[in-house]
Design an enzyme around this catalytic site. Structure first.
Site, PDB file in Angstrom:
ATOM      1  CE  LYS A 141     -23.325   9.279 -54.365  1.00 38.36           C
ATOM      2  NZ  LYS A 141     -22.314   8.437 -53.157  1.00 38.36           N
ATOM      3  CG  ASN A 142     -26.212   9.679 -51.796  1.00 39.59           C
ATOM      4  OD1 ASN A 142     -24.967   8.672 -52.153  1.00 39.59           O
ATOM      5  ND2 ASN A 142     -25.503  10.707 -51.764  1.00 39.59           N
ATOM      6  CB  CYS A 192     -13.270  11.134 -48.206  1.00 38.58           C
ATOM      7  SG  CYS A 192     -14.265  12.783 -47.823  1.00 38.58           S
ATOM      8  NE  ARG A 212     -18.448  12.803 -45.755  1.00 40.66           N
ATOM      9  CZ  ARG A 212     -18.761  11.762 -46.626  1.00 40.66           C
ATOM     10  NH1 ARG A 212     -18.138  11.987 -48.171  1.00 40.66           N
ATOM     11  NH2 ARG A 212     -19.499  11.152 -47.231  1.00 40.66           N
ATOM     12  CG  ASP A 247     -23.793  15.021 -52.538  1.00 38.31           C
ATOM     13  OD1 ASP A 247     -22.895  15.589 -51.510  1.00 38.31           O
ATOM     14  OD2 ASP A 247     -25.024  13.957 -51.940  1.00 38.31           O
ATOM     15  NE  ARG A 264     -17.437   7.554 -55.479  1.00 35.78           N
ATOM     16  CZ  ARG A 264     -17.227   8.179 -54.305  1.00 35.78           C
ATOM     17  NH1 ARG A 264     -16.777   9.480 -54.225  1.00 35.78           N
ATOM     18  NH2 ARG A 264     -18.831   8.737 -53.313  1.00 35.78           N
TER      19      ARG A 264
END
Ligand code: EPU
Length: 427
Positions: free
Chosen positions: A22-23, A116, A121, A312, A406
């Site tokens: 994803k990233n 968030c 952030r 993560d 997500r």
């Protein structure tokens, strides 16, 4: 809203294949804005976040088509310069269009992301970096407006702490510019390397890949090209930890073991046996008291930029350590509020105390976690609850699983394929 129902206690067996990261997909999708023409990206995961990025590219004027894991994107005609609040609030990585839009159009307007679930952030490093390249920025009604007169100019950018998307954004701005840009204390995450490879294939001139000092020799223009998204190291790590937690034997294919140096080291210290080949990793738990279980020594971790232990994977690793044989100190140094999973894990019987940026996890041993109704609060916290649910006795119900969608492609189906008793139901 959907929720997950997990009947815990079944070890996992079989093979699971890893999706594109994803990233890495998010910045590579944004980079297609840098040059007109048809871009081709392979191994793009079909996730809520990649769909949001494609929606944003569409708003900016791009056309795209998907065939399996390959996406073709045409960015010949850019008709927009704005990332609206509605999209940015669902995905902070929308700010990644700032750099390419500045390069291509000289102007961009992007809603300022708020805080968030994992921390404040801010994007001040991104903006300071752009300013070093001659960009004027101002805040107007919750939007960052960034503009440059003429072409972007090379400059020296220093990050106080390495920022992944900050490095990516500045790279995408600097690649088409006049002069040379030096990024000091740049992020070294493999996803940044994937973007550098794409920019290089497009005609960019970047030195220092995989180091904390990047030198970008600005070029006049780039051309559309073809790139492959790297395997998702966080998804890989999540499955490695899930097997260590539940027991069994699983081979993870289509991954890159070299992208998980810290997790592999830490799992070995816990007593988890992993065999790595070029593109696969096998976790196998020996038979203990008639069950295939890895031993679980409690160990400490500190989250750090790559190649350190990834933030993560902190929540998932905590779900493992709650079942350890002693005390584990989990120190989160990247985000100030990334312990939202703690309260939920405690509902399942975990013994955890938070002391500032450290969580003191007193292992309760194997077979002691109990299923409970819990709530997902962010993407990686959700994965931690799935791991806890898979190893707990009884039923765990996880609500608000849109967070999970997500960032994990087909997680329910992949876990079912390994024998997990997990299903998605409509609440
Ligand atoms: N920071 C600032 N100012 C900035 C930018 C960052 O103070 O302008 C601080 C952050 O608050 C944080 C640290 O610098 O304390 C590092 O943050 P970074 O900028 O590296 O995070 P990011 O680029 O916003 C990416 C990933 C995150 C991942 C972090 C850290 C993407 C799209 N997101 O975020 O992924 O946790 O790097 O590795 O690449 C996830 O996938 O669940 C996720 C949150």
């Amino acid at each position: 809203m959907d929720k997950l129902i997990i009947e815990g206690g079944s070890p996992l067996y079989g093979t699971v294949s890893i999706s594109g990261a994803k990233n890495a997909a998010l910045p590579l999708l944004a980079a297609t804005l840098l040059a007109p023409g048809w871009h081709t990206l392979h191994n793009v995961p079909d996730l809520r976040d990649t769909r949001t990025m494609l929606k944003l590219l569409e708003i900016l004027g791009a056309r795209w088509e998907r065939s399996g894991q390959t996406i073709r994107i045409n960015t010949d005609q850019l008709t927009g310069v704005e990332a609206p609040y509605d999209l940015v609030k669902t995905m902070r990585a929308s700010v990644l269009v700032l750099g390419p839009l500045l390069s291509r159009s000289g102007f961009a307007r992007v809603s300022l992301p708020g805080g968030c679930a994992i921390g404040a952030r801010p994007i001040n490093y991104h903006l300071k970096g752009f300013e070093k390249l001659g960009v004027a920025t101002r805040l107007e009604q919750g939007y960052v407006e960034a503009s440059v007169t003429g072409r972007l100019q090379g400059g020296t950018v220093y990050f106080d702490t390495p920022s992944v998307t900050g490095t990516e954004n500045v790279l995408m701005a600097a690649v088409i510019s006049e002069g040379t840009t030096i990024i000091k204390n740049a992020a070294k995450e493999p996803e940044v390397g994937n973007l550098i490879d794409m920019l290089t294939a497009m005609g960019g001139a970047i030195e220092g890949k995989d180091t904390d000092r990047l030198t970008v020799h600005g070029v006049g223009r780039l051309q559309a090209t073809e790139s492959v998204i790297i395997p998702d190291r966080i998804e890989t790590g999540t499955y490695l930890i899930a097997v260590a937690a539940t027991g069994g034997t699983v081979t993870i294919t289509g991954c890159n073991p070299a992208h998980l140096p810290a997790l592999s080291e830490k799992l070995a210290l816990c007593g988890v046996k992993i065999e790595a080949a070029e593109n696969s990793m096998t976790v196998s738990c020996p038979e203990i008291n008639g069950k295939n279980r890895c031993s679980l020594h409690s160990i400490d971790i500190t989250t750090l930029p790559f190649p350190g232990f990834p933030t993560d994977l902190q929540a998932q690793f905590m779900a493992l350590m709650v079942q350890g044989d002693g005390v584990s100190i989990i120190h989160e140094t990247i985000f100030e509020n990334r312990f939202m999973h703690v309260a939920e894990l405690k509902r399942m019987g975990a013994d955890i105390t938070i002391e500032g940026s450290r969580a003191v996890v007193r292992g309760i041993g194997r077979d002691k976690l109990c299923g409970a109704p819990v709530m997902a609060t962010d993407l990686r916290a959700s994965a931690s609850l799935v791991i806890a649910g898979l190893s707990a006795s009884g039923t765990t119900e996880i609500s608000r699983i849109y967070h999970l969608e997500r960032g994990y492609e087909n997680m329910v189906e992949k876990l079912q394929g390994l024998g997990a008793k997990i299903r998605k139901v409509r609440e």
